[in-house]
Design an enzyme around this catalytic site. Structure first.
Site, short mmCIF file in Angstrom:
data_model
loop_
_atom_site.label_atom_id
_atom_site.label_comp_id
_atom_site.label_asym_id
_atom_site.label_seq_id
_atom_site.Cartn_x
_atom_site.Cartn_y
_atom_site.Cartn_z
N TRP A 336 0.83 -1.22 -0.02
CA TRP A 336 0.01 0.08 -0.10
C TRP A 336 0.83 1.39 0.08
CZ3 TRP A 336 -0.59 3.32 4.35
CH2 TRP A 336 -1.27 4.46 4.35
N HIS A 337 2.01 1.33 0.60
CA HIS A 337 2.80 2.57 0.77
C HIS A 337 3.56 2.58 -0.84
CE1 HIS A 337 2.91 2.12 5.38
NE2 HIS A 337 2.82 3.50 4.93
N GLY A 338 3.80 1.43 -1.46
CA GLY A 338 4.25 1.69 -2.74
C GLY A 338 4.92 0.52 -3.16
#
Length: 406
Positions: A336-338
């Site tokens: 989700w962060h990257g």
């Protein structure tokens, strides 16, 4: 052009104070002007996506329209007794609800250097809100879909860009009532305290660590990456601690602003941070750090996965199932962060440490008479947890990627 992104400069706060005065007067005298709340929410959303960010504003409108249709249709289906409770339709609703976020997150992976035109500031947090609602509608906790309440919950401007992530039932409970005068005066005091503390965190400590110190430590670490390992170690260590402090003070400061403004509006938005750097272990840390996000992942992903897996007897061991849940949970959080390797490693690192923490706590409980527990062991636990977290933030920062691959 004036930057009117949330909580970034004095101009934003000046406009915000002027806009809140009529609402605060109404609340003090026992009236909630809901039409006015909606008006100022739309005003500040317009200020966020005005000018060069108009395309994000269009994407937000499309997102809101789609989410309204998805949540409204699923609520109608679940509350209408003519329809059978089909798990496949629940899954379809979840897939449709997260579709725009998934496209936004993975577009840079397939089209290098390009962001999706469907993206906008706050898309993750708004998606979490609607997914949580769909799950609670399935559980029967949310009995009906009210369009105006849904839109106000989804587009509540103090938290729209980066949280905290509120829950629909808790938010609506505050929205539907007006606090007593004494309670509202208390909320004003708490709100102002949070706002001034936010100024201290974000604009003083955040500036000191993020703008003054961090670039110098990053430059030193990069300069030493091919020469002296000792020099690299010290500069990288300094960067690790400085980045960790910047990350906390900047994000905690923003969250304090959002919570403080919410209190002034008579909404008791949950806090996001509770002294995370005095945690005794990593499990304790995730009960203190970005709490609304960690609790969201815990309640809507981890607990539901473990319950489903145990119900279907995927594994006999509850410990093994919990460990798989940790891996799934933090892998998703990392992605989700990257999509870069260091975000994924960051998530897996936390999962492995949490698995180790659970094993240690079980061992400690079993041998509690042999293992000392006093003030010094507590200090040591805090010290170890702090350094473990800071190391994970070093991974998260992407600095190791720059050192190893530049």
């Amino acid at each position: 052009m004036i930057n009117l992104q949330p909580y970034q400069n004095p101009q934003y706060f000046a406009i915000l104070v002027i806009a809140l005065v009529p609402l605060m007067i109404g609340l003090y005298y026992g009236k909630r002007f809901r039409w006015y709340e909606s008006l100022i929410s739309l005003l500040f959303i317009f200020l966020i996506f005005d000018a060069d960010k108009w395309q994000q504003g269009v994407s937000l409108l499309g997102f809101v329209a789609c989410q309204t249709l998805i949540v409204g249709a699923y609520s109608y289906y679940r509350t209408n007794k003519r329809f059978k409770n089909r798990f496949s339709l629940f899954v379809l609703a979840i897939v449709l609800a997260i579709a725009q976020l998934v496209i936004v997150k993975f577009t840079p992976l397939f089209i290098a250097g390009h962001d999706s035109i469907l993206g906008f500031l706050g898309i993750s947090y708004l998606t979490f809100k609607t997914v949580g609602m769909i799950m609670e509608i399935r559980d029967g906790a949310i009995k009906e879909f009210n369009l105006s309440k849904f839109l106000h919950f989804l587009l509540y401007f103090p938290t729209i860009s980066s949280g905290p992530i509120d829950r629909y039932r808790r938010f609506i409970k505050d929205y539907e009532r007006v606090p007593s005068q004494d309670k509202y005066v208390t909320l004003i005091g708490k709100g102002l305290h949070n706002i001034f503390l936010g100024f201290l965190y974000k604009f003083i400590f955040g500036y000191l660590f993020g703008t003054v110190m961090l670039p110098q430590l990053q430059q030193a670490a990069m300069a030493n990456r091919h020469t002296a390992w000792l020099g690299l170690s010290f500069s990288l260590l300094g960067y690790m601690y400085c980045y960790s402090m910047y990350l906390f003070f900047d994000f905690a400061g923003y969250s304090l602003f959002a919570v403080g403004i919410s209190y002034l509006m008579g909404i008791e938005t949950p806090v996001n941070f509770n002294k995370p750097f005095i945690s005794h272990n990593l499990k304790d840390f995730w009960n203190r750090w970005h709490m609304t996000l960690s609790f969201w992942f815990r309640d809507y992903i981890y607990m539901r996965f473990v319950f489903w897996a145990m119900k279907h007897k995927i594994l006999k061991s509850r410990i093994a199932m919990a460990n798989i849940g940790y891996l799934l949970l933090f892998l998703l959080m990392g992605v989700w962060h990257g999509e870069t390797w260091y975000y994924i490693v960051y998530g897996l690192f936390h999962a492995l440490v949490l698995i180790s923490t659970d094993a240690w706590l079980r061992f400690k409980k079993k041998h509690r008479q042999q293992i000392p527990s006093n003030r010094w062991t507590n200090y040591f636990a805090i010290f170890m947890t702090f350094n473990t977290v800071c190391f994970s933030f070093l991974i998260f920062s992407g600095m190791l990627d720059k050192i190893w691959f530049s």
